[in-house]
Design an enzyme around this catalytic site. Sequence first.
Site, PDB file in Angstrom:
ATOM      1  N   ASP A 523      22.469  58.229  22.276  1.00 53.87           N
ATOM      2  CA  ASP A 523      21.373  57.730  21.455  1.00 53.87           C
ATOM      3  C   ASP A 523      21.885  56.625  20.540  1.00 53.87           C
ATOM      4  O   ASP A 523      23.079  56.335  20.485  1.00 53.87           O
ATOM      5  CB  ASP A 523      20.691  58.865  20.658  1.00 53.87           C
ATOM      6  N   ASP A 566      15.009  57.554  20.931  1.00 53.17           N
ATOM      7  CA  ASP A 566      16.184  56.717  21.204  1.00 53.17           C
ATOM      8  C   ASP A 566      17.193  57.468  22.068  1.00 53.17           C
ATOM      9  O   ASP A 566      18.371  57.123  22.077  1.00 53.17           O
ATOM     10  CB  ASP A 566      16.834  56.263  19.897  1.00 53.17           C
TER      11      ASP A 566
END
Length: 658
Positions: A523, A566
């Site tokens: 991420d 994300d």
Amino acid sequence: MRLTNLCELPLPHLLAETDHEGAWIECNDLWRKYSGLSAANSLGMRWIEVIHHDDVSVVQRRWRTGIKTGAPFELTMRLRRASDSSYRWHVCHIVPLGDEQGDIPGWLVSFTDIHGGQTQQESDHSSVAKLRSEREVLATSNDYLLEILREYHETEVRLEKATEKLNQIVETQFHLSQAEIDMAAFMQLVTDKMLTLTPATGAVIELMEGDEMVYQAASGSAHQYKGLRLNLFSSLSGLCVIDRKALISEDTANDPRVNPEACKKVGAASMVVTPLYEEGNVIGVLKIISDTPHAFDDEDLKTLEMMAGLIGSAIGRKIRMQEKEDLLAAKSLTLMQLEQEVAQRKQIEEQLKASEMRTRRIIESSHEAFIAMNSSGFITDWNPKAEETFGWTATEAIGRKLSELIIPSGLRERHELGMRKFIETGQGIVLGKRLELLALNIKGEKIPVEITISAISAQEQWQFCAFLHDISERKQTEQKLRHLAQYDSLTSLPNRALFYDRLNQALARSHRNQTLFALMYLDIDHFKSINDTHGHGVGDELLSAFSSRIRLIIRESDTLARLGGDEFVIIAENISVQGDAEHIAQKILWAMKQAFQLNELSIQVGTSIGVALPPPHAVNADDLVKMADKALYSAKAAGRNTYRVYKETNQAAEKPFR
């Protein structure tokens, strides 16, 4: 939550906000007026130029030390007042702004003028009490500021969640309204969507059939019970239809209105049902269920009612459309039967002529292409819609063999074999059925068509007739729906569902071929802070740019997918050793050293990566994802912008990268 709104409030403090490293990113008007610095000239550490030169080194040293502790601290310094260029003593309170994950994305800075107390203290220690009192007032003010900030944050979170839910509902309703699929598939899509819009573990559409409610579509825990029938007068769904209003059962185990046997089957510990209306009439219900009591709130009820308002009329339209299609099929069958009857009664010449004229008008005006051929395979009829669909005129088509004109070369042998078998036995497996096939047009292009074929015996000869229409648009819509179901709309990467399918395939290949692959979970570090600072538009651009950069690094055979937010995953197959996966992780980390240029904005980000390789013993996809996730959190715990490899001891191997 940024302090932009807070800095606009008429508060009697010099206020500023910093990033996680202590660099200023926002200040209020009172600071700009006092210091004489613009907002731009105050950002970063440029504000230090208004500090008395004797205090600068101490402030800088204690500022860096205080930021590293992660705890509130205070400094005393002299600040130059722009109005008269004098230096006045101030107490500076610096308080961390923690987020829901326990990180500190920024700090709140406030200054209080204590000049009178400080100068007097230098000459008279009796003013200490007064100074302490002023500092206590300052601390109280800071607490007040933090409380306002917390309330702003909670309100913003609630609004964001409500807006997100509304956007999901509007988007879902739009896609449903545009879906060109049959009624059964439409209702199934509705129940599937309800599982994403609510915390339900199951969803059902029930339609009335006499005194019964019938499960016409079901998802989740109720999926296997499609076709289940409930008595109208002994179920919550029936009561909803009778009372014409939405009903909630918070705890089905203690609710006499529900059908306990059906609740046990579908795993319904709580449920919500709302009527489906079509032109003012209740035709059924939309129901969501959960395997836990008290699972639904008023927001879920509103979501259910909003969806029911759309799909009730949509189901009604699709029912009417289905009836028209059934009527058309019935008319086509009637037409074929009529032609057979006319052939058998050929002695009645006038009736035969009238019937032929009637049949010709129907065929000529039909919205479907009509093609007829004899038992030798030569075309004997070709209506205007067939001319429009395939490009050949009737003059060009009639008399030519059907197989050479519109049947693709790969299917011609099967067509000829099927005709010979029918001529010999009188049996054909495709007759009277609605089929989807490929056909050729005048340009040699393959087009998908839906076709119904029938055979007529006339004068001891067989005639074959077919009604067909071009279904290219419908196929394109179905393809778009499949793409939407498997790919992320922002990055065009495979979504969670497609990722798990490919991961299961990778596990199977690895086991079958005794090969090694790696799963990488990553991420963007501090992505929420970027979203809060620059807005979700910039955040979306960053996600797209981030995924594009990674695609340039990994191999074409590797799978890069977005799980949401994300969070991204990489399936790297056919690697030789663990070091191959680590090399990929290092290349990604190295690539992130270059800032992203988003229009005029330059953003530098890092990424944390968790790496997992299948252990010697058998694991499933969920187990492997959990391993990579644990390794990811180990990378975060190690300071972010690094990677960790999962080990069987449930501890990620120390593999730092800077």
